[in-house]
Design an enzyme around this catalytic site. Structure first.
Site, short mmCIF file in Angstrom:
data_model
loop_
_atom_site.label_atom_id
_atom_site.label_comp_id
_atom_site.label_asym_id
_atom_site.label_seq_id
_atom_site.Cartn_x
_atom_site.Cartn_y
_atom_site.Cartn_z
N LYS A 157 0.85 -1.21 0.00
CA LYS A 157 0.00 0.00 0.00
C LYS A 157 0.88 1.26 0.00
O LYS A 157 2.10 1.17 0.21
CB LYS A 157 -0.92 -0.02 1.22
CG LYS A 157 -0.18 0.10 2.55
CD LYS A 157 -1.09 -0.20 3.74
CE LYS A 157 -0.30 -0.10 5.04
NZ LYS A 157 -1.07 -0.59 6.19
N TYR A 212 12.69 31.70 5.79
CA TYR A 212 11.42 32.29 6.20
C TYR A 212 11.38 32.56 7.70
O TYR A 212 11.89 31.78 8.51
CB TYR A 212 10.27 31.35 5.86
CG TYR A 212 9.93 31.32 4.39
CD1 TYR A 212 9.66 32.50 3.69
CD2 TYR A 212 9.86 30.13 3.70
CE1 TYR A 212 9.32 32.46 2.34
CE2 TYR A 212 9.52 30.08 2.36
CZ TYR A 212 9.26 31.26 1.69
OH TYR A 212 8.92 31.22 0.36
C1 LIG Z 1 -0.29 -1.54 6.85
C2 LIG Z 1 -0.88 -2.78 7.35
C3 LIG Z 1 -0.07 -3.91 7.57
C4 LIG Z 1 1.44 -3.87 7.47
O1 LIG Z 1 1.98 -3.23 8.63
P1 LIG Z 1 3.57 -3.14 8.86
O2 LIG Z 1 3.69 -2.66 10.26
O3 LIG Z 1 4.06 -2.13 7.87
O4 LIG Z 1 4.15 -4.48 8.63
C5 LIG Z 1 -0.70 -5.09 7.93
N1 LIG Z 1 -2.04 -5.15 8.09
C6 LIG Z 1 -2.85 -4.08 7.90
C7 LIG Z 1 -4.31 -4.23 8.09
C8 LIG Z 1 -2.29 -2.86 7.55
O5 LIG Z 1 -3.09 -1.80 7.38
#
Ligand SMILES: *Cc1c(COP(=O)(O)O)cnc(C)c1O
Length: 381
Positions: A33, A261
């Site tokens: 993702k 800034y």
């Molecule tokens: C993002 C996510 C993972 C992976 O988590 P990590 O800590 O990056 O390994 C697993 N399960 C779900 C539901 C997630 O949203």
């Protein structure tokens, strides 16, 4: 080229293989993702597709992009899919996350009936994050209903842990017990999964049938505590990403001169200030100003002043030989020094997840494919 991300797909495959070996016989499901945590959705998924049986994304658009790119292995969509998009989900064979037993389930059934076949789903149970999922008390009834619904195939039942990266396992154990009780009626064909990277490494009892691992695949650690424990056990990960840019211009500035800034920073001595073409729009948090360090000519240099939208300032006073065009490493190794995503994150008051996930899609990514996993074994099988 103003800035560049260099991504080692071989390191990602080796991390996946190391994790797969650690968790076997549980199956490894890489999570790609958020543009594969900034590493590039399609490239990472293609690199891993021959090593694993399934990958996970957050939204349907990511699954669709992977199908377009020719990734044919099963894809589990972890997040919600709008009812209007169920046709697409069915057409591309995405595996959905399901917790509803009302109108949404009926929508799925109607669409599947139109075409025949079945839609593979993973039932989500909320055991303590208070995010997505059915209540554990409702799970036995709803799971039984799913099992009786001919339009769906209950491929999995899963949950997500709230505090697995902490060394106190009390809450993790409670969540695991709740999950096991809620899914006790599931048949053997339904895969049960609850662990992400941290739990898979720290708590072997959470590995169950499969592990959904994101951050560790990319060679980052879920938390400093996880890193300390795992390094103590001789388990390492290889960071797969380096983030580099170059100095655009160097300004010679007298002492007590404002820089940037808000005149928020004043030089304390006659200084050489380098401007880099990376700001918060390019993924360097504004909070990095006056806190984070980068590497220039193999030395640590401070980001000074406020980070601008597209630029930032680096104090080059201690590297007099670094002029315009000198290489700047924001994440990665230069000479004897390394800045990890976790170090940059800590300086900015956040976690490595946020730093890599927010690296903009528009930053050029250069892919290298170093050697595949040493033993050549296919992880996750
Ligand atoms: C993002 C996510 C993972 C992976 O988590 P990590 O800590 O990056 O390994 C697993 N399960 C779900 C539901 C997630 O949203």
């Amino acid at each position: 080229m103003l800035a560049e991300l260099r991504i080692d797909l071989g390191a990602i495959r080796r991390n996946a293989a190391a994790l797969a070996a650690l968790i076997a016989p549980a199956r490894l499901v890489p999570v790609v993702k958020a543009n594969a945590y900034g590493h590039g959705l399609v490239q990472v998924a293609r690199a891993l597709a021959r090593d694993v049986e399934r990958i996970a994304v957050y939204e349907l658009a990511e699954a669709d992009a992977l199908r377009e790119a020719g990734v044919a292995i099963p894809i589990h969509v972890l997040g919600p899919v709008a009812p209007d998009d169920l046709e697409i989900a069915r057409a591309i064979g995405a595996e959905l996350t399901l917790w509803d037993d009302g109108g949404y389930l009926a929508d799925i059934a109607r669409i599947v009936q139109r075409h025949g076949g079945r839609l593979r789903v993973h039932a989500k149970i909320d055991t303590g994050v208070a995010r997505l999922g059915m209540r554990p008390a409702d799970a036995p009834r709803i799971l039984a209903r799913y099992a009786r619904t001919p339009e769906i195939e209950l491929a999995g039942a899963f949950s997500h842990l709230a505090a697995a990266e902490e060394l106190d396992s009390t809450f993790t154990r409670e969540q695991l017990a709740t999950f096991e009780e809620a899914t006790a009626g599931c048949g053997a064909a339904t895969e049960r999964h609850i662990a992400a990277s941290a739990a898979a490494m720290l708590w072997p009892e959470t590995r169950l049938d499969a592990v959904r691992a994101g951050i560790a695949i990319y060679g980052c650690w879920p938390s400093p505590e996880t890193e300390a424990v795992m390094r103590g056990r001789g388990f390492t990960l290889e960071p797969a990403l380096a983030w580099r840019t170059r100095i655009v211009i160097v300004r010679e500035v007298p002492a007590h001169t404002p820089v940037g800034y808000g005149c928020a920073y004043h030089t304390k001595r006659p200084s050489r200030i380098g401007v880099i073409p990376v700001g918060y729009a390019e993924g360097l948090p504004r909070s990095a100003g006056d806190r984070a360090q980068v590497l220039v000519a193999g030395k640590r240099c401070r980001i000074v002043g406020r980070v601008c939208m597209n630029m930032a300032f680096v104090d080059l006073t201690d590297v007099p030989y670094a002029g315009p065009d000198a290489q700047v490493t924001l994440i990665g190794t230069d000479g004897d020094h390394t800045v990890s995503a976790a170090e940059l994150a800590a300086a900015c008051g956040t976690i490595d997840y946020e730093i890599v996930a927010r690296l903009p899609v528009g930053v050029p990514r250069v892919y290298v494919a170093s050697d595949p996993p040493a033993h050549g074994a296919a992880p996750g099988r």
